[in-house]
Scaffold this active site. Structure first.
Site, PDB file in Angstrom:
ATOM      1  N   GLN A  98       0.853  -1.203   0.000  1.00 41.72           N
ATOM      2  CA  GLN A  98       0.000   0.000   0.000  1.00 41.72           C
ATOM      3  C   GLN A  98       0.883   1.245   0.000  1.00 41.72           C
ATOM      4  OE1 GLN A  98      -3.487  -0.612   2.997  1.00 41.72           O
ATOM      5  NE2 GLN A  98      -1.764  -1.841   3.721  1.00 41.72           N
ATOM      6  N   HIS A 116      -1.321   1.632  -4.368  1.00 43.32           N
ATOM      7  CA  HIS A 116      -1.691   3.043  -4.243  1.00 43.32           C
ATOM      8  C   HIS A 116      -0.771   3.964  -5.030  1.00 43.32           C
ATOM      9  CE1 HIS A 116      -3.654   1.786  -0.188  1.00 43.32           C
ATOM     10  NE2 HIS A 116      -4.440   1.540  -1.216  1.00 43.32           N
ATOM     11  N   CYS A 124      -0.166  14.245 -15.525  1.00 38.55           N
ATOM     12  CA  CYS A 124      -0.887  15.478 -15.859  1.00 38.55           C
ATOM     13  C   CYS A 124      -2.370  15.318 -15.524  1.00 38.55           C
ATOM     14  CB  CYS A 124      -0.710  15.756 -17.351  1.00 38.55           C
ATOM     15  SG  CYS A 124      -1.634  17.197 -17.883  1.00 38.55           S
ATOM     16  N   VAL A 218       3.297  -3.964  15.600  1.00 37.21           N
ATOM     17  CA  VAL A 218       3.627  -3.606  16.996  1.00 37.21           C
ATOM     18  C   VAL A 218       2.360  -3.606  17.856  1.00 37.21           C
ATOM     19  CG1 VAL A 218       5.717  -2.296  16.461  1.00 37.21           C
ATOM     20  CG2 VAL A 218       3.496  -1.145  16.397  1.00 37.21           C
TER      21      VAL A 218
HETATM   22  C1  BV8 Z   1     -11.865   3.788  -2.978  1.00 34.19           C
HETATM   23  C2  BV8 Z   1      -1.756   6.827  -1.306  1.00 34.19           C
HETATM   24  C3  BV8 Z   1     -13.849   3.898  -4.243  1.00 34.19           C
HETATM   25  C4  BV8 Z   1      -1.706   8.270  -1.013  1.00 34.19           C
HETATM   26  C5  BV8 Z   1      -3.421   5.872   0.176  1.00 34.19           C
HETATM   27  C6  BV8 Z   1     -15.567   3.521   5.279  1.00 34.19           C
HETATM   28  C7  BV8 Z   1     -15.377   2.146   5.348  1.00 34.19           C
HETATM   29  C8  BV8 Z   1     -14.590   1.460   4.422  1.00 34.19           C
HETATM   30  C9  BV8 Z   1     -13.969   2.162   3.376  1.00 34.19           C
HETATM   31  C10 BV8 Z   1     -14.170   3.527   3.316  1.00 34.19           C
HETATM   32  C11 BV8 Z   1     -14.945   4.206   4.248  1.00 34.19           C
HETATM   33  N1  BV8 Z   1     -14.908   5.525   3.941  1.00 34.19           N
HETATM   34  C12 BV8 Z   1     -14.154   5.687   2.835  1.00 34.19           C
HETATM   35  C13 BV8 Z   1     -13.712   4.480   2.434  1.00 34.19           C
HETATM   36  C14 BV8 Z   1     -12.899   4.181   1.280  1.00 34.19           C
HETATM   37  C15 BV8 Z   1     -11.449   4.545   1.590  1.00 34.19           C
HETATM   38  C16 BV8 Z   1     -10.965   3.935   2.865  1.00 34.19           C
HETATM   39  O1  BV8 Z   1     -10.733   2.736   2.932  1.00 34.19           O
HETATM   40  N2  BV8 Z   1     -10.846   4.822   3.882  1.00 34.19           N
HETATM   41  C17 BV8 Z   1     -10.368   4.355   5.185  1.00 34.19           C
HETATM   42  C18 BV8 Z   1      -9.510   5.458   5.806  1.00 34.19           C
HETATM   43  C19 BV8 Z   1     -11.588   4.022   6.039  1.00 34.19           C
HETATM   44  N3  BV8 Z   1     -10.717   3.936   0.495  1.00 34.19           N
HETATM   45  C20 BV8 Z   1     -10.507   4.675  -0.592  1.00 34.19           C
HETATM   46  O2  BV8 Z   1     -10.867   5.832  -0.717  1.00 34.19           O
HETATM   47  C21 BV8 Z   1      -9.830   3.945  -1.741  1.00 34.19           C
HETATM   48  N4  BV8 Z   1     -10.602   4.161  -2.918  1.00 34.19           N
HETATM   49  O3  BV8 Z   1     -12.439   3.166  -2.119  1.00 34.19           O
HETATM   50  O4  BV8 Z   1     -12.464   4.194  -4.135  1.00 34.19           O
HETATM   51  C22 BV8 Z   1     -14.184   4.110  -5.667  1.00 34.19           C
HETATM   52  C23 BV8 Z   1     -14.343   3.006  -6.501  1.00 34.19           C
HETATM   53  C24 BV8 Z   1     -14.693   3.210  -7.818  1.00 34.19           C
HETATM   54  C25 BV8 Z   1     -14.862   4.513  -8.328  1.00 34.19           C
HETATM   55  C26 BV8 Z   1     -14.667   5.611  -7.474  1.00 34.19           C
HETATM   56  C27 BV8 Z   1     -14.304   5.425  -6.134  1.00 34.19           C
HETATM   57  C28 BV8 Z   1      -8.458   4.538  -1.983  1.00 34.19           C
HETATM   58  C29 BV8 Z   1      -7.592   4.273  -0.793  1.00 34.19           C
HETATM   59  C30 BV8 Z   1      -6.161   4.664  -1.152  1.00 34.19           C
HETATM   60  C31 BV8 Z   1      -5.806   5.925  -0.394  1.00 34.19           C
HETATM   61  N5  BV8 Z   1      -4.379   6.225  -0.626  1.00 34.19           N
HETATM   62  N6  BV8 Z   1      -2.144   6.133  -0.088  1.00 34.19           N
HETATM   63  C32 BV8 Z   1      -0.488   8.596  -0.204  1.00 34.19           C
HETATM   64  O5  BV8 Z   1       0.178   7.673   0.306  1.00 34.19           O
HETATM   65  O6  BV8 Z   1      -0.235   9.786  -0.073  1.00 34.19           O
HETATM   66  S1  BV8 Z   1      -3.797   4.980   1.556  1.00 34.19           S
HETATM   67  C33 BV8 Z   1      -2.667   5.253   2.791  1.00 34.19           C
HETATM   68  O7  BV8 Z   1      -3.120   4.463   3.885  1.00 34.19           O
HETATM   69  C34 BV8 Z   1      -1.251   4.735   2.535  1.00 34.19           C
HETATM   70  O8  BV8 Z   1      -1.100   4.092   1.296  1.00 34.19           O
HETATM   71  C35 BV8 Z   1      -1.094   3.693   3.644  1.00 34.19           C
HETATM   72  O9  BV8 Z   1      -0.221   2.701   3.327  1.00 34.19           O
HETATM   73  C36 BV8 Z   1      -2.476   3.233   3.682  1.00 34.19           C
HETATM   74  C37 BV8 Z   1      -2.953   2.268   4.656  1.00 34.19           C
HETATM   75  O10 BV8 Z   1      -2.503   2.631   5.897  1.00 34.19           O
HETATM   76  P1  BV8 Z   1      -1.411   1.636   6.530  1.00 34.19           P
HETATM   77  O11 BV8 Z   1      -0.402   1.303   5.482  1.00 34.19           O
HETATM   78  O12 BV8 Z   1      -2.116   0.512   7.179  1.00 34.19           O
HETATM   79  O13 BV8 Z   1      -0.720   2.587   7.542  1.00 34.19           O
HETATM   80  P2  BV8 Z   1      -1.302   3.030   8.950  1.00 34.19           P
HETATM   81  O14 BV8 Z   1      -0.588   4.266   9.363  1.00 34.19           O
HETATM   82  O15 BV8 Z   1      -2.802   3.027   8.917  1.00 34.19           O
HETATM   83  O16 BV8 Z   1      -0.880   1.830   9.927  1.00 34.19           O
HETATM   84  C38 BV8 Z   1       0.482   1.560  10.152  1.00 34.19           C
HETATM   85  C39 BV8 Z   1       0.533   0.224  10.847  1.00 34.19           C
HETATM   86  O17 BV8 Z   1       1.899  -0.123  11.069  1.00 34.19           O
HETATM   87  C40 BV8 Z   1      -0.129   0.249  12.214  1.00 34.19           C
HETATM   88  O18 BV8 Z   1      -0.923  -0.928  12.353  1.00 34.19           O
HETATM   89  C41 BV8 Z   1       1.033   0.208  13.196  1.00 34.19           C
HETATM   90  O19 BV8 Z   1       0.732  -0.511  14.380  1.00 34.19           O
HETATM   91  C42 BV8 Z   1       2.060  -0.562  12.400  1.00 34.19           C
HETATM   92  N7  BV8 Z   1       3.455  -0.280  12.753  1.00 34.19           N
HETATM   93  C43 BV8 Z   1       3.991   0.894  13.187  1.00 34.19           C
HETATM   94  N8  BV8 Z   1       5.323   0.731  13.363  1.00 34.19           N
HETATM   95  C44 BV8 Z   1       5.630  -0.547  13.028  1.00 34.19           C
HETATM   96  C45 BV8 Z   1       4.448  -1.205  12.638  1.00 34.19           C
HETATM   97  N9  BV8 Z   1       4.424  -2.493  12.262  1.00 34.19           N
HETATM   98  C46 BV8 Z   1       5.600  -3.157  12.258  1.00 34.19           C
HETATM   99  N10 BV8 Z   1       6.783  -2.589  12.607  1.00 34.19           N
HETATM  100  C47 BV8 Z   1       6.828  -1.303  12.994  1.00 34.19           C
HETATM  101  N11 BV8 Z   1       8.003  -0.761  13.345  1.00 34.19           N
HETATM  102 ZN    ZN Z   2      -0.650  17.563 -19.984  1.00 31.65          ZN
END
Ligand code: BV8
Ligand code: ZN
Length: 257
Positions: A98, A116, A124, A218
């Site tokens: 991701q 992602h 563009c 973690v």
């Molecule tokens: C879509 C790119 C539809 C940008 C990213 C309600 C319910 C369900 C879904 C939704 C909802 N409301 C909205 C939605 C849909 C939404 C979604 O899921 N929202 C979530 C927040 C609820 N999804 C979308 O919008 C997706 N698109 O659904 O489109 C559609 C379909 C057809 C036509 C039109 C529309 C698009 C989602 C993509 C968003 N873009 N990234 C950028 O990076 O700038 S997502 C972003 O979050 C990053 O990519 C990131 O990787 C990703 C997921 O988060 P995690 O990777 O899990 O990171 P997080 O910080 O959350 O957690 C870190 C973890 O690591 C923790 O568990 C922590 O404990 C652990 N950790 C920390 N340190 C360590 C560790 N583990 C091991 N070792 C360590 N040292």
């Molecule tokens: Zn262009």
């Protein structure tokens, strides 16, 4: 736990990895939802959206250039490197990530599916123009540039080639990821909170077809309820230990059985 995970991976027919922001924490890249919050005043969810970009492209580009700078200073950590080694050993068939930080590729992983997008690719908003800034060698000049980046073909705004919240995932990447998950008998889930969909479906697809789910985190996550082996720990510390256990098993060190 480690021994059980090592046995599952050593014997896997088709193992894949599914990674999130947590795997890059030990490379110094803050997670999305972690305590040390990605962006001091704004939540990433508010900035990683088409609405934010329409409303204030300067602010969104400031956010992404800040992240690009942090990622350019970062190194892959032992967790990324171990996944690349497991791929070389023929154990890991692919990494589905991701993350947009390109660190899996930097660490040597070949088969990487970026659900992602990639922060070093821009496109563009109007025409099909796309550029991978690392390949074109323009990344440092681009990050330093203060003005809004414009398309060299048509003059419109350039945007990060990443999937924002509310945007559909790249069909091709999603189909590749789903077909890998359907073939997998083991998925190694590392550093994801499992809240973002449709990416978070990946481990469920493996589970539904009788595959085994191993999680390294973690703390518990949205995936933990369906996990067969949960290893609490930092990815950069756990992964090298897991690799050693796998090597012992493959070397016939059957003291792990
Ligand atoms: C879509 C790119 C539809 C940008 C990213 C309600 C319910 C369900 C879904 C939704 C909802 N409301 C909205 C939605 C849909 C939404 C979604 O899921 N929202 C979530 C927040 C609820 N999804 C979308 O919008 C997706 N698109 O659904 O489109 C559609 C379909 C057809 C036509 C039109 C529309 C698009 C989602 C993509 C968003 N873009 N990234 C950028 O990076 O700038 S997502 C972003 O979050 C990053 O990519 C990131 O990787 C990703 C997921 O988060 P995690 O990777 O899990 O990171 P997080 O910080 O959350 O957690 C870190 C973890 O690591 C923790 O568990 C922590 O404990 C652990 N950790 C920390 N340190 C360590 C560790 N583990 C091991 N070792 C360590 N040292
Ligand atoms: Zn262009």
């Amino acid at each position: 736990m480690l021994g059980h995970a090592a046995r599952l991976l050593a014997r896997a027919r088709f193992a894949i990895a599914f990674t999130g922001a947590g795997i890059s924490v030990e490379s110094g890249i803050p997670t999305f939802r972690g305590r040390n919050g990605l962006w001091k005043t704004y939540r990433a969810e508010e900035l990683a959206t088409p609405e934010a970009f329409k409303r204030d492209p300067h602010l969104v580009w400031e956010f992404y250039k800040w992240r690009m700078r942090k990622i350019l200073e970062a190194e892959p950590n032992p967790a990324h490197r171990t996944l690349a080694e497991l791929e070389n050993m023929g154990i890991l068939k692919a990494v589905i990530t991701q993350n947009v930080d390109d660190l899996h590729r930097e660490a040597g992983s070949k088969k990487v599916v970026e659900l992602h997008g990639n922060i070093f690719r821009v496109r563009c908003v109007s025409c099909p123009y796309k550029e991978n800034l690392k390949e074109s060698g323009r990344v440092f000049e681009f990050v330093r540039e203060k003005d809004l980046p414009k398309c060299p073909k048509c003059g419109s705004l350039l945007r990060p080639d990443v999937v924002w919240f509310g945007e559909p995932l790249l069909r091709e990447a999603l189909e590749k990821a789903f077909s890998l998950a359907e073939r997998a008998d083991v998925v190694l889930v590392i550093g994801t909170s499992g809240v973002v969909y449709p990416a978070a479906y990946i481990p469920y697809i493996v589970k539904e077809r009788g595959g085994k789910v191993i999680e390294i985190n973690v703390e518990k996550s949205g995936i933990t309820p369906i996990v067969d082996v949960f290893i609490r720990g930092r990815a950069g510390e756990v992964m090298p230990k897991l690799l050693r256990r796998i090597k012992d098993i493959l070397a016939g060190g059957n003291h792990y059985g």
